[in-house]
Write a protein that holds these residues in place. Structure first.
Motif, PDB file in Angstrom:
ATOM      1  N   GLY A 191       0.803  -1.218   0.000  1.00  0.00           N
ATOM      2  CA  GLY A 191       0.000   0.000   0.000  1.00  0.00           C
ATOM      3  C   GLY A 191       0.830   1.258   0.000  1.00  0.00           C
ATOM      4  O   GLY A 191       0.304   2.371   0.015  1.00  0.00           O
ATOM      5  N   VAL A 350      -2.052   4.116  -0.294  1.00  0.00           N
ATOM      6  CA  VAL A 350      -3.460   3.879  -0.014  1.00  0.00           C
ATOM      7  C   VAL A 350      -3.940   4.728   1.160  1.00  0.00           C
ATOM      8  O   VAL A 350      -5.078   4.579   1.611  1.00  0.00           O
ATOM      9  N   VAL A 447      -1.629  -5.399   1.267  1.00  0.00           N
ATOM     10  CA  VAL A 447      -2.865  -5.132   0.548  1.00  0.00           C
ATOM     11  C   VAL A 447      -3.177  -6.332  -0.343  1.00  0.00           C
ATOM     12  O   VAL A 447      -4.263  -6.911  -0.294  1.00  0.00           O
ATOM     13  N   SER A 593      -9.210  -0.902   0.687  1.00  0.00           N
ATOM     14  CA  SER A 593      -7.797  -0.653   0.407  1.00  0.00           C
ATOM     15  C   SER A 593      -7.432  -1.145  -0.979  1.00  0.00           C
ATOM     16  O   SER A 593      -6.684  -0.479  -1.710  1.00  0.00           O
ATOM     17  N   TRP A 596      -9.011   1.214  -3.580  1.00  0.00           N
ATOM     18  CA  TRP A 596      -8.316   2.498  -3.592  1.00  0.00           C
ATOM     19  C   TRP A 596      -6.922   2.357  -4.196  1.00  0.00           C
ATOM     20  O   TRP A 596      -6.468   3.213  -4.954  1.00  0.00           O
ATOM     21  N   ALA A 597      -6.221   1.254  -3.884  1.00  0.00           N
ATOM     22  CA  ALA A 597      -4.892   1.031  -4.449  1.00  0.00           C
ATOM     23  C   ALA A 597      -4.949   0.986  -5.968  1.00  0.00           C
ATOM     24  O   ALA A 597      -4.127   1.610  -6.655  1.00  0.00           O
TER      25      ALA A 597
END
Length: 611
Positions: A191, A350, A447, A593, A596-597
């Motif tokens: 992340g 992230v 992640v 996460s 979003w990553a």
């Protein structure tokens, strides 16, 4: 707190410094220095420094940079604050050194003149700087012990370039944009991008706690002067009682906060509903700081829910007499700010959303400096990893020695999950990774896991990236040095050296400086860490509760006994709704996460927007 840049052509055959390149590097970081800028080129044209200033200590022109010694031998460009600069100045004056300004920058110059590279061990503060020594024909680059301030550098074989932001090096136009698979894979695993890598092969992060010297032959290897594992292993166990240990913790907190208040502008505090920032506010009040401003971030989506920080933060602010600002963010503002946020994000991450908006709120209120409780969880065992990782290692260590069992179990479970078995994606790797410290930490913090990367990245890039990064070796290296460490200190070392350094601190830098706000972190200080009791004592005494008792009066029970929720954002929900996905009850942090990553990578780095 500032932005710095520099170019040094160390080979005689190298082109002289291009002033235009230095200007472009500076301009890419303009938000870091709203109070002034400066450029300097050496007479021979082979060295040049740039600087952008956020004036915090010595607001006069006497603190302007790049700064030179009276004899012209030394020149510095410096980003950060030296909290013990007054003590160092007095010491240097006693040794015959004279000063013409009241700045901490000039103290650095004189300290280098007196002690050379050994100066860094004497500094209490956050810093990244470059010093050109005209007599020795050397460039010294240095970064603070725990990595609060970033420093990126590039070497093309005849010229070294450095800057506070990786994107500033690209903006100069002379550094390659070729991608680095190790950094890209590292981001998708953790992340954040693990140092010393970036997502560009030609740019490195100078590791925290190191110096780098460039002479006529080019840059040497980074020289480490501080190591977290060694520092924690060396903490003295005085065999004191628990009350004595609590007093030791309280004294360390008060001392660190006192140092971090050193400024010629008012110092505010970022206030959540948690113990760490509340203790900072209460300690500031106890030290006699008047007219404190506390800034709390709220999200419209969280109002009325346990995740809403504002009501408890208001109670704490009133308890210690602070002026309280609550800044509420909604989805519309997030979507408006997203392009600027991704542009300011120097490396993909992230995290950082909270810091972006709370720093934005501080800037709107005219605040230039704020304390943050970042780092307390790493010191005092505030994460689930402090129990989860040791438990995993101790339970699974014997199983992990059976050759091939973990890999076999992972393949079997991965196949079963593909056929419809509902398990957490990481569950397949528990037997393969959970029996040693590096693997268990990767399971806790990742992640994506390594076997999942082919689904989101090109398999050839994944293979090269995993080979160069060697993630398990990378993690293990953090706890390989120093003396023997107990379970608590092993996890504290991992969280401090990896998660905090590569994600939390880096995010605080780019997000805060994007709004011209300096974020100070009293719990992230090697002098503070050294003053604490050793890990086993902290684990046994409930150190977070001890922190809550530092202010007078102590933090209220409503804060001390509040269930830990983390500092969350509704970004995951916003992303799902923006993509048309059905609204879900609750918040799946793992799924958020991952979403979003991927969104960060595709929007900010996978294409031309990386510039």
């Amino acid at each position: 707190m500032c932005g710095i840049a520099g170019i040094h052509a160390y080979l005689d055959v190298a082109p002289r410094v291009d002033r235009g390149e230095l200007v472009r590097m500076n301009e890419r970081m303009v938000a870091r220095g709203p109070d002034g800028s400066g450029l300097w080129l050496a007479d021979d044209g082979r060295t040049g420094f740039g600087h952008l200033r956020l004036a915090i200590i010595d607001l006069s022109e006497g603190g302007a940079q790049p700064m030179h010694t009276n004899d012209g031998r030394l020149t510095i460009t410096f980003n950060g604050e030296i909290y013990n600069y007054r003590e160092l100045r007095t010491e240097l004056q006693a040794r015959g050194r004279t000063f013409r300004s009241g700045s901490d920058t000039e103290v650095l110059l004189q300290l280098y003149a007196e002690y050379g590279t050994a100066m860094v061990a004497r500094l209490r503060g956050m810093f990244a700087f470059g010093i050109w020594d005209a007599d020795r024909r050397t460039l010294l680059l240095a970064r603070d012990p725990l990595g609060i301030k970033p420093l990126y550098w590039a070497d093309d074989g005849w010229t070294v370039r450095f800057a506070s932001q990786a994107k500033a090096l690209l903006a100069g136009g002379a550094v390659s944009r070729d991608p680095d698979p190790a950094g890209i894979v590292g981001f998708h695993l953790f992340g954040s991008v693990p140092e010393p890598f970036t997502v560009w092969r030609g740019i490195q992060s100078l590791p925290a706690g190191t110096t780098l010297t460039v002479d006529a032959a080019g840059p040497g290897l980074p020289q480490r002067y501080y190591d977290v594992a060694t520092a924690l292993a060396e903490r003295a166990n005085t065999g004191a009682t628990e009350p004595d240990s609590r007093r030791r913790v309280a004294a360390a907190v008060r001392e660190s906060v006192r140092y971090h208040l050193e400024a010629d502008v008012p110092v505010a505090v970022f206030l959540s509903a948690g113990i760490d920032s509340g203790a900072l506010l209460g300690t500031m009040a106890g030290l006699g700081v008047g007219d404190i401003t506390a800034v709390t971030l709220g999200f419209q989506e969280f109002q009325g829910l346990p995740l809403d920080e504002a009501p408890l933060a208001a109670e704490v602010a009133a308890r210690y007499g602070a002026r309280h600002i609550v800044r509420t963010v909604d989805r519309a503002e997030f979507e408006r700010d997203l392009p600027a946020l991704l542009d300011a994000m120097d490396l993909p991450t992230v995290d950082g959303i909270n810091t972006w908006f709370v720093a934005k709120a501080a800037h709107e209120a005219g605040i230039k400096v704020a304390l943050s409780g970042l780092g307390a969880d790493e010191c005092f065992g505030g994460y689930p990893s402090f129990s989860d990782v040791p438990r995993s290692v101790h339970w699974l260590r014997s199983v992990s020695w059976i050759p091939g069992l973990g890999a076999l179990a992972r393949r079997a479970l991965t196949g079963a999950m593909s056929a419809g078995l509902r398990l957490h994606p990481k569950a397949a790797g528990v037997l393969q990774y959970g029996g040693d410290w590096a693997g268990a930490y990767l399971l806790r913090r990742s992640v994506y896991m390594p076997w999942e990367l082919d689904e989101v990245l090109d398999p050839a890039l994944v293979e090269d990236g995993l080979r160069r990064l060697a993630p398990l070796s990378h993690i293990a290296a953090a706890i390989r040095t120093g003396g023997p460490l107990g379970d608590f200190d092993r996890v504290a070392t991992l969280e401090t050296s990896l998660y905090m350094r590569n994600q939390l601190l880096r995010d605080s830098d780019w997000a805060g400086m994007s709004h011209g706000v300096e974020i100070r972190v009293p719990f992230v200080d090697p002098f503070f860490l050294a003053a604490l009791p050793p890990g086993p004592v902290l684990a046994a005494m409930n150190a977070k509760d001890a922190i809550a008792e530092v202010p007078e009066p102590p933090l209220p029970d409503s804060v001390r006994h509040r269930r830990k929720t983390g500092f969350s954002t509704p970004v995951g929900r916003w992303l799902r709704e923006a993509s048309g996905a059905p609204r879900q009850q609750g918040i799946d942090l793992s799924a958020a996460s991952r979403a979003w990553a991927l969104d960060v990578w595709r929007a900010g780095w996978a294409g031309p927007a990386a510039a």
